[in-house]
Design an enzyme around this catalytic site. Structure first.
Site, PDB file in Angstrom:
ATOM      1  N   SER A 158       0.185  -4.527   5.518  1.00 27.83           N
ATOM      2  CA  SER A 158      -0.661  -5.536   4.892  1.00 27.83           C
ATOM      3  C   SER A 158      -1.817  -5.897   5.835  1.00 27.83           C
ATOM      4  O   SER A 158      -2.587  -5.020   6.214  1.00 27.83           O
ATOM      5  CB  SER A 158       0.175  -6.744   4.485  1.00 27.83           C
ATOM      6  OG  SER A 158      -0.522  -7.580   3.591  1.00 27.83           O
ATOM      7  N   GLU A 218       2.583  -2.667  -5.773  1.00 31.17           N
ATOM      8  CA  GLU A 218       2.112  -3.661  -4.815  1.00 31.17           C
ATOM      9  C   GLU A 218       1.788  -5.001  -5.490  1.00 31.17           C
ATOM     10  O   GLU A 218       2.148  -6.072  -5.011  1.00 31.17           O
ATOM     11  CB  GLU A 218       0.842  -3.155  -4.113  1.00 31.17           C
ATOM     12  CG  GLU A 218       1.007  -1.915  -3.264  1.00 31.17           C
ATOM     13  CD  GLU A 218       1.464  -2.206  -1.860  1.00 31.17           C
ATOM     14  OE1 GLU A 218       1.734  -3.380  -1.547  1.00 31.17           O
ATOM     15  OE2 GLU A 218       1.575  -1.239  -1.067  1.00 31.17           O
ATOM     16  N   HIS A 235       4.855  -5.193  -2.914  1.00 31.62           N
ATOM     17  CA  HIS A 235       4.268  -5.363  -1.589  1.00 31.62           C
ATOM     18  C   HIS A 235       5.317  -5.892  -0.612  1.00 31.62           C
ATOM     19  O   HIS A 235       6.097  -6.784  -0.949  1.00 31.62           O
ATOM     20  CB  HIS A 235       3.110  -6.358  -1.700  1.00 31.62           C
ATOM     21  CG  HIS A 235       2.276  -6.481  -0.475  1.00 31.62           C
ATOM     22  ND1 HIS A 235       1.495  -5.457  -0.004  1.00 31.62           N
ATOM     23  CD2 HIS A 235       2.077  -7.532   0.373  1.00 31.62           C
ATOM     24  CE1 HIS A 235       0.847  -5.864   1.072  1.00 31.62           C
ATOM     25  NE2 HIS A 235       1.189  -7.113   1.330  1.00 31.62           N
TER      26      HIS A 235
END
Length: 538
Positions: free
Chosen positions: A190, A320, A440
């Site tokens: 990330s 995600e 995610h």
């Protein structure tokens, strides 16, 4: 319980006392926690570039984690941390040990406003099954790490310069832990992945690492930079705290006098309701051309065109966007937010994406129709909403980076998609979302064993279980890549598939990481985020 065994090593700045520990799998390792890699950025050093750490004379205790950068905790929403946060943690296996081990430096995520390098999320146990030295770093977050007044007094990217300083410390000291300073891999997820990408294209960090792993984020993702008038947030922050000046030097001196917890508490209130749909923070990376020593002197899109000059492993999770459509991750998934987006889709189109759409003659209603057809955005179309978030926030930018590598790079680039779904998903337990597909951050629990996992009853994976096998996939391929630049240097019973690097052409070839490993391909032209085709589709 047996008392911990202490061990002392010497680095360039002085001696450190660490502890010998053991995983539940029986792997023994040495842990050195809370090692300073830069001078504490206190008082007049707040908002300045990091300075080298000063040496010490006594044996420094390195058995406990240090404080972390001041932040609003993503789960509890409680303020925590301080200015004094420039520390890192080093873990060295004892059971498995080569004469000179490859080094992996972990850069945590958290939208540049959350997180740390400690074991709340990133415990080292799984990596200690292999002969690598693991380093996990803190860096300044939010306003502390990214105040950008578009003036040399505070030009931004202090947090990214912290990462550069940490890598210099690793180059200088990691041999004391049995690590090879000439075989360093940086990796992150990330915002940590965007940080890794930033480090690969910045002039300040060249030569400090040898390979890079980018998981679910790049510098050219729309959330990963604040380009347009970053100073406006600094002036807004100062005004909310009582200083209405727009003189950069006056504002910096004023903000240095404010208690750090008050700074953070005020900073989180700056974004407007409209900005919160596409921005995670009012302070983040950006152009710092006014700095005497710029980290990112040009737009990240421009800087990225030269490509990544080291072997690269890069990828994303299959779904995600689902992470961001819940009540904890962002406000995007609330009933009111969905109604607003349904009526005004421009709310979820970032500024740089709007510029691209305008150039291509694509309207916001065109873009909405591409994903939703004539259906309203609502409970029945939440997966389509997640698809849009996945493409816009992550996959489009990741493929942009991959395309550059396919054209320009002489080094191999390995692409993956992670699509394994577990009934024991830490992210789902913590953030309470229900859409299927790998969201995610769901890859993290197969790389690290965290205190958070322990707190919700997730134990270290049982040998022979499906989760254990997926963890082994990650750890084996990630460490093989760190050692050799190739994630599958040979086939084994665990890894029966050769991961082929990208080649220039009309298809993306990638490794699908699921219950099994399989090479797959997809057409460049048929990508869901290839928005240029909209005119022909509608």
């Amino acid at each position: 319980c047996a008392l911990p065994i202490y061990t002392v090593i010497r680095v360039k700045q002085g001696r450190l006392r660490g502890t010998a520990e053991k995983t539940s799998y029986g792997d023994e390792y040495l842990a050195f926690r809370g090692i300073p890699y830069a001078k504490p950025p206190l008082g007049p050093l707040r908002f300045k570039d990091p300075e080298p750490v000063e040496p010490w004379t006594d044996v420094r205790d390195a058995t406990e984690y240090s404080d972390i950068s001041a932040q609003n905790n993503i789960l509890s929403h409680q303020l925590r941390g301080s200015d004094d946060c420039l520390y890192l943690n080093v873990y060295k296996p004892i059971t498995h040990q080569a004469s000179r081990m490859s080094v992996m430096v972990w850069i945590h995520g958290g939208a540049f406003v959350h997180g740390s390098g400690d074991d709340e999320f990133y415990g080292p146990e799984y990596f200690m099954r292999k002969d690598i030295v693991l380093v996990a770093i803190n860096y300044r977050l939010g306003v502390l790490g990214f105040l950008n007044l578009e003036h040399e007094v505070a030009a931004g990217n202090q947090g990214l310069k912290d990462q550069v300083m940490a890598l210099k410390w690793v180059r200088e000291n990691i041999s004391s832990f049995g690590g090879d300073p000439n075989n360093v891999t940086i990796f992150g997820e990330s915002a940590g992945a965007a940080s890794v990408h930033y480090l690969t294209i910045s002039p300040l960090s060249q030569g400090l690492f040898d390979k890079a792993i980018i998981q679910s984020g790049v510098a050219v993702n729309p959330w990963a930079s604040i380009i347009k008038e970053p100073s406006k947030y600094a002036f807004q922050l100062a005004a909310k705290l009582g200083e209405s000046s727009t003189d950069p030097e006056t504002v910096v001196e004023f903000l240095r006098t404010i208690d750090v917890q008050k700074l953070v508490a005020t900073e989180v209130k700056l974004l407007t309701p409209q900005e919160r749909y596409v921005l995670f923070s009012s302070f983040g990376p950006g152009i710092d051309a006014k700095s005497p020593n710029p980290f990112m002197p040009q737009h990240p899109m421009k800087m990225s065109e030269a490509g990544v000059k080291v072997p690269l492993l890069i990828g994303f999770n299959a779904n995600e966007g689902s992470f961001f459509l819940n009540s904890v991750g962002t406000s995007c998934g609330s009933a009111e937010a969905i109604r607003n987006v349904n009526e005004n889709f421009e709310l979820v189109i970032p500024e740089q994406t709007k510029a691209y759409l305008k150039k291509e003659g694509i309207s916001s209603s065109d873009l909405k129709r591409l994903y939703f057809g004539n259906e309203p955005i609502g409970e029945k179309t939440m997966q389509k909403y997640a698809d849009y978030f996945s493409d816009m926030m992550f996959i489009q930018g990741i493929h942009h980076v991959v395309n550059i590598q396919m054209k320009n790079s002489i080094h191999p680039t390995y692409l993956y998609q992670f699509s394994y779904e577990s009934s024991e998903s830490l992210v789902r337990m913590a953030f309470n979302f229900t859409l299927p597909g790998t969201a995610h951050a769901e890859d993290l629990q197969y790389l690290f064993y965290s205190k958070l996992a322990k707190s919700v009853g997730i134990k270290e994976y049982e040998v022979g279980s499906e989760n254990f096998r997926v963890m082994e996939y990650f750890i084996q391929m990630w460490t093989d890549f760190a050692k050799t630049g190739n994630p599958t240097p040979k086939t084994t019973e665990l890894i029966p598939t050769i991961w082929q690097p990208m080649t220039e052409g009309n298809e993306y070839i990638y490794l699908n990481i699921n219950k099994t490993l399989r090479m797959e391909s997809s057409s460049k032209e048929e990508q869901r985020h290839n928005w240029k085709k909209i005119k022909n589709k509608l």
